[in-house]
Design an enzyme around this catalytic site. Structure first.
Site, mmCIF file in Angstrom:
data_model
loop_
_atom_site.group_PDB
_atom_site.id
_atom_site.type_symbol
_atom_site.label_atom_id
_atom_site.label_comp_id
_atom_site.label_asym_id
_atom_site.label_seq_id
_atom_site.Cartn_x
_atom_site.Cartn_y
_atom_site.Cartn_z
ATOM 1 N NE ARG A 36 -4.177 -1.792 1.835
ATOM 2 C CZ ARG A 36 -4.983 -2.342 2.737
ATOM 3 N NH1 ARG A 36 -4.728 -2.228 4.013
ATOM 4 N NH2 ARG A 36 -6.065 -2.976 2.358
ATOM 5 C CE LYS A 197 -19.566 -16.961 5.165
ATOM 6 N NZ LYS A 197 -19.837 -15.741 5.926
ATOM 7 N N GLY A 349 -8.764 -9.312 -1.618
ATOM 8 C CA GLY A 349 -7.531 -9.559 -0.869
ATOM 9 C C GLY A 349 -6.935 -10.931 -1.121
ATOM 10 N N GLY A 372 -12.650 -4.001 -0.096
ATOM 11 C CA GLY A 372 -14.030 -3.543 0.065
ATOM 12 C C GLY A 372 -14.408 -2.493 -0.956
HETATM 13 P P1 ADP Z 1 -11.226 -12.368 -1.997
HETATM 14 O O1 ADP Z 1 -10.519 -11.910 -0.745
HETATM 15 O O2 ADP Z 1 -10.269 -12.571 -3.134
HETATM 16 O O3 ADP Z 1 -12.391 -11.508 -2.349
HETATM 17 P P2 ADP Z 1 -12.866 -14.205 -0.517
HETATM 18 O O4 ADP Z 1 -12.452 -13.582 0.759
HETATM 19 O O5 ADP Z 1 -14.241 -13.999 -0.985
HETATM 20 O O6 ADP Z 1 -11.830 -13.810 -1.679
HETATM 21 O O7 ADP Z 1 -12.690 -15.781 -0.417
HETATM 22 C C1 ADP Z 1 -11.495 -16.372 -0.021
HETATM 23 C C2 ADP Z 1 -11.769 -17.519 0.900
HETATM 24 O O8 ADP Z 1 -12.633 -18.467 0.291
HETATM 25 C C3 ADP Z 1 -10.523 -18.248 1.267
HETATM 26 O O9 ADP Z 1 -10.350 -18.203 2.666
HETATM 27 C C4 ADP Z 1 -10.785 -19.681 0.796
HETATM 28 O O10 ADP Z 1 -10.260 -20.645 1.665
HETATM 29 C C5 ADP Z 1 -12.290 -19.733 0.756
HETATM 30 N N1 ADP Z 1 -12.782 -20.802 -0.136
HETATM 31 C C6 ADP Z 1 -12.612 -20.915 -1.457
HETATM 32 N N2 ADP Z 1 -13.156 -22.045 -1.929
HETATM 33 C C7 ADP Z 1 -13.681 -22.705 -0.859
HETATM 34 C C8 ADP Z 1 -14.374 -23.948 -0.695
HETATM 35 N N3 ADP Z 1 -14.623 -24.747 -1.734
HETATM 36 N N4 ADP Z 1 -14.767 -24.286 0.548
HETATM 37 C C9 ADP Z 1 -14.507 -23.467 1.591
HETATM 38 N N5 ADP Z 1 -13.863 -22.286 1.507
HETATM 39 C C10 ADP Z 1 -13.447 -21.905 0.293
HETATM 40 MG MG MG Z 2 -10.983 -12.182 1.335
#
Ligand code: ADP
Ligand code: MG
Length: 392
Positions: A36, A197, A349, A372
């Protein structure tokens, strides 16, 4: 809509208060990731080259309106001094007369960093009195803190009522890159949406479903879509109450002529810490196992689509990429995003961490610095930190 850029401001000899995002991870006093701070360097260097008096301000952590020793900005200021190779005056205050006196002593090109803005309880309340006190320190305001642009705080929004306000270079790059995806993408355009999710990404899915040509779903959220299609998903992470939403997105995609892609195979295991998983069809998920990654057939199909795109957005890992046993799908997608000729953007992230760990960051056109904030932009929301800057 184009917001006013700092490059159109006459900053020579002026006091420029520049909001940056120096909210860096610390281990004691050691910065474990200075991304950052580096991301703010183009703006800081530009201001110095144009002989401004550069007054930087940032938040760090969540001190909740009190002085918290472990959340001081000194380590960030010291790191900045190393990176720009000039001294940085590290102020002990956020506002006030002593600070004003220090600023009055600054020469053109000098750099000063205020203390953590959130030590003052008025910052997060967007208190006009605090915005005014910050404005009193300077002649011009520049917002370069994309990571905080989705917050309406005194230093990100309120202050623009009291000073001529401009976007910094990082903010401009973020707004231009993410805006290009939403407003005028070269086609075909694919979005790969993964992560844990559906509920975290509903608004993004809903906004993108009418804009992309292909929507590729992976990660834990794909499970809810698979359940919506009537598949048995064993012990996989799922949001059963979001099945209706998944169905709605499937229907919206069909209605807008968007091809929605779901995994056809998966890597399953008994638990998330397993050292190895098994490849199975999504029609044959064992009842006592969970999906932790997309399977090789899906990874291959997704990579093929990505390689044929002119625009690609990727947000969210395709599996539990923290565990090497379940990182394969994320790696395949990351490699395809890195290899495609199209315009590529990564936000989120965990996705950004994945691309950096794979050493592919320099193959991506734009890696967003705001988790975010980039999500909210992709949801089609107006961010307060951007809306506060006048149009050109
Ligand atoms: P980003 O930070 O890139 O937006 P998210 O925070 O939405 O991504 O998602 C990342 C998380 O999703 C990680 O902790 C990863 O372990 C979890 N994840 C990905 N696929 C699965 C899965 N099939 N089951 C459980 N958790 C998962
Ligand atoms: Mg994340």
């Amino acid at each position: 809509m184009t917001r006013r850029s700092m490059t159109s401001a006459d900053v020579r000899g002026k006091r420029v208060l520049c909001r940056v995002d120096f909210n860096v991870p610390l281990d004691g006093n050691t910065i474990t990731d200075d991304t950052r701070i580096r991301a703010a360097l183009p703006t800081i260097n530009w201001l110095r080259e144009h002989e401004a008096k550069v007054i930087l301000c940032s938040h760090a952590g969540r001190p909740k309106g009190k002085v918290v020793e472990s959340m001081r900005l000194r380590p960030a200021g010291e790191r900045l001094a190393e990176l720009i190779d000039v001294p940085v005056i590290i102020a002990p205050d956020v506002t006030g007369d002593a600070l004003k006196a220090t600023i009055a002593e600054m020469s053109d090109g000098d750099v000063l960093l205020l203390e953590n803005l959130r030590f003052d309880p008025r910052e997060e309340k967007n208190d006009p009195a605090m915005a005014k006190e910050l404005a009193d320190l300077a002649d011009i305001y520049v917002n370069d803190a994309f990571g905080a642009a989705h917050r309406a705080h005194a230093s990100t929004a309120g202050i623009a009522d009291y000073l001529p306000a401009y976007l910094g270079l990082l903010m401009q790059k973020e707004v231009d890159s993410l805006g290009r995806l939403l407003d005028s993408p070269d086609r075909p355009f694919a979005a790969i949406i993964g992560g844990a999710k559906v509920s975290d990404k509903i608004a993004v899915l809903e906004n993108l479903v009418s804009k992309v040509d292909h929507l590729l779903i992976g990660g834990g959220m794909a499970n809810t879509f698979l359940l919506a299609q009537g598949k048995q998903i064993g012990k996989s992470l799922v949001e059963a109450d979001k099945v209706d939403l998944a169905n709605k997105i499937i229907a919206d995609a069909e209605a807008s002529g968007v091809t929605l892609h779901l995994p056809t195979d998966a890597i399953v295991a008994g638990d998330i810490k397993a050292e190895v998983g098994t490849v199975v069809s999504v029609d044959a998920i064992p009842a006592d196992q969970a999906i932790f990654d997309i399977g090789p057939e899906t990874a291959h199909a997704y990579a093929d689509i990505i390689l044929g795109m002119k625009t690609v957005l990727w947000n969210g890992p395709l599996g539990v990429a923290e565990n090497p046993a379940f990182a394969g799908g994320t790696r395949s997608v990351a490699e395809a995003v890195g290899a495609t000729d199209g315009f590529t953007v990564i936000g989120g992230g965990d996705s950004v961490a994945a691309i950096e760990k794979l050493g592919l960051a320099d193959k991506i056109d734009h890696i967003s610095t705001g988790g975010g904030a980039s999500l909210e932009l992709l949801e089609g929301k107006e961010l307060p930190g951007i809306a506060a800057i006048p149009e050109e």
